[in-house]
Scaffold this active site. Structure first.
Site, PDB file in Angstrom:
ATOM      1  N   CYS A 211      -0.121  -8.333  24.140  1.00 28.36           N
ATOM      2  CA  CYS A 211       0.873  -7.608  24.935  1.00 28.36           C
ATOM      3  C   CYS A 211       2.293  -8.051  24.578  1.00 28.36           C
ATOM      4  O   CYS A 211       2.508  -8.885  23.712  1.00 28.36           O
ATOM      5  CB  CYS A 211       0.602  -7.828  26.420  1.00 28.36           C
ATOM      6  SG  CYS A 211      -0.956  -7.107  26.981  1.00 28.36           S
TER       7      CYS A 211
ATOM      8  N   HIS B  78       4.963  -7.134  30.252  1.00 26.69           N
ATOM      9  CA  HIS B  78       4.830  -7.858  31.516  1.00 26.69           C
ATOM     10  C   HIS B  78       5.666  -9.125  31.555  1.00 26.69           C
ATOM     11  O   HIS B  78       6.272  -9.531  30.556  1.00 26.69           O
ATOM     12  CB  HIS B  78       3.359  -8.197  31.775  1.00 26.69           C
ATOM     13  CG  HIS B  78       2.756  -9.125  30.739  1.00 26.69           C
ATOM     14  ND1 HIS B  78       2.878 -10.497  30.805  1.00 26.69           N
ATOM     15  CD2 HIS B  78       2.017  -8.869  29.627  1.00 26.69           C
ATOM     16  CE1 HIS B  78       2.242 -11.050  29.784  1.00 26.69           C
ATOM     17  NE2 HIS B  78       1.716 -10.087  29.045  1.00 26.69           N
TER      18      HIS B  78
END
Length: 332
Positions: A304, A288
């Site tokens: 992440c 992301h």
């Protein structure tokens, strides 16, 4: 091809307060566009350098991202240059050789810095006064927008706000029709299809490859943390969501988040996951963007893979459901 704008003719020697980077004398559009290869002895990392700014812009255009273009030869620019050298069969030991510079200059066309005219959409907002530090303080905001036109324009052209301001002294970036000097990085070509992604947990990088195994692009990344490590092995892309709403699950137990109940944070470039979320098959994991491009590979993530917003968008444009994402650990 990259859009060719008319050259900007700004001349500036701007001195910031001691808490901000020192600007090199004569830093303007012409000094960057005419800059030769960086000297063997590289400039101080606290000083904005025309040659380093050009180097970063050329790397960005070659799809070897230095992250935020800031005019300083930091860790991310070094990673990108090393990757570019390796991909071109050249050596790199923190010095930009003549062969390496020639190959980099030949990788794209057009001036490094060009003129851009501010349009209504750049200044219309709405803008936030300040992005809250804590996630709980974000949940009641209607959107996680930019805090100013300067921030929006800096991100649009992959630049740090400090470099954008240094190139445009006295500019408030709030009037449509004003011309400003920006990095020439707007790429109108559609990214090549990505057959495989490799995330290096040790080097904090992400690479994309085509079906023949050729390296397509390189990006610096923030990969996991001690608190919540990134997974090992190979996952797969399961979904791609632009302008995502962030969903916090208390079972994640993120450091600094005290809420015992789930909550959501509205979309926006300063959302905790930025402007795009590439969902992976591992529970709660994804690739992301971020509202803090200057902290890429210099901070920790919640497990992440975090990229600048513009790099995350480019990766998202090339992948599809089922694209494998391999997590590896390499020796530095």
């Amino acid at each position: 091809m990259f859009r060719r704008f008319a050259l900007a003719g700004f001349a500036a020697a701007l001195l910031f307060l001691s808490t901000t980077p020192v600007v090199a004398a004569g830093l303007d559009a012409a000094s960057i566009n005419d800059a030769a290869a960086p000297p063997t002895r590289l400039p101080d990392r606290q000083q904005l350098s025309p040659s380093i700014a050009r180097l970063e812009i050329l790397l960005d255009r070659a799809h070897f991202s230095p992250g935020e273009i800031d005019g300083k030869f930091g860790e991310n620019a070094q990673k990108a240059l090393a990757a570019f050298a390796e991909a071109n069969g050249l050596s790199f030991d923190k010095a930009v050789t003549a062969d390496l510079w020639t190959r980099l200059v030949a990788a794209s066309e057009g001036a490094a810095v060009v003129t851009y005219t501010i349009v209504d959409a750049d200044v219309k907002g709405p803008f936030l006064n300040k992005v809250p530090v804590k996630m709980e303080s974000m949940k009641d905001l209607p959107a996680l927008n930019y805090t100013s036109p300067r921030e929006a324009l800096a991100e649009k052209f992959h630049m740090s706000e400090a470099l954008l301001q240094a190139l445009n002294p006295g500019q408030k970036f709030d009037k449509p029709g004003d011309s400003i000097a920006v990095a020439n990085v707007l790429d109108t070509e559609k990214p090549a299809p990505v057959a495989r992604i490799e995330v290096d947990k040790t080097r904090q990088t992400l690479r994309t490859f085509d079906a023949a195994g050729k390296l397509i692009a390189f990006y610096p990344a923030t990969v996991g943390s001690t608190e919540k490590p990134t997974p090992s092995g190979t996952l797969k892309v399961t979904a791609i969501n632009k302008n995502p709403t962030y969903h916090y699950n208390p079972k994640y137990k993120f450091k600094g988040v005290k809420s015992k109940r789930p909550f959501t944070i509205k979309p926006g470039p300063n959302n905790p996951v930025g402007v795009v979320w590439i969902n992976l098959s591992g529970e709660g994991y994804g690739i992301h963007g971020t509202g803090n491009p200057g902290k890429i590979s210099k901070a920790e993530s919640h497990g992440c893979v975090r990229l600048t917003n513009w790099d995350a968008l480019r990766v998202a444009a090339g992948v599809a459901k089922g694209t494998p994402v391999a997590f590896v650990e390499s020796s530095r």
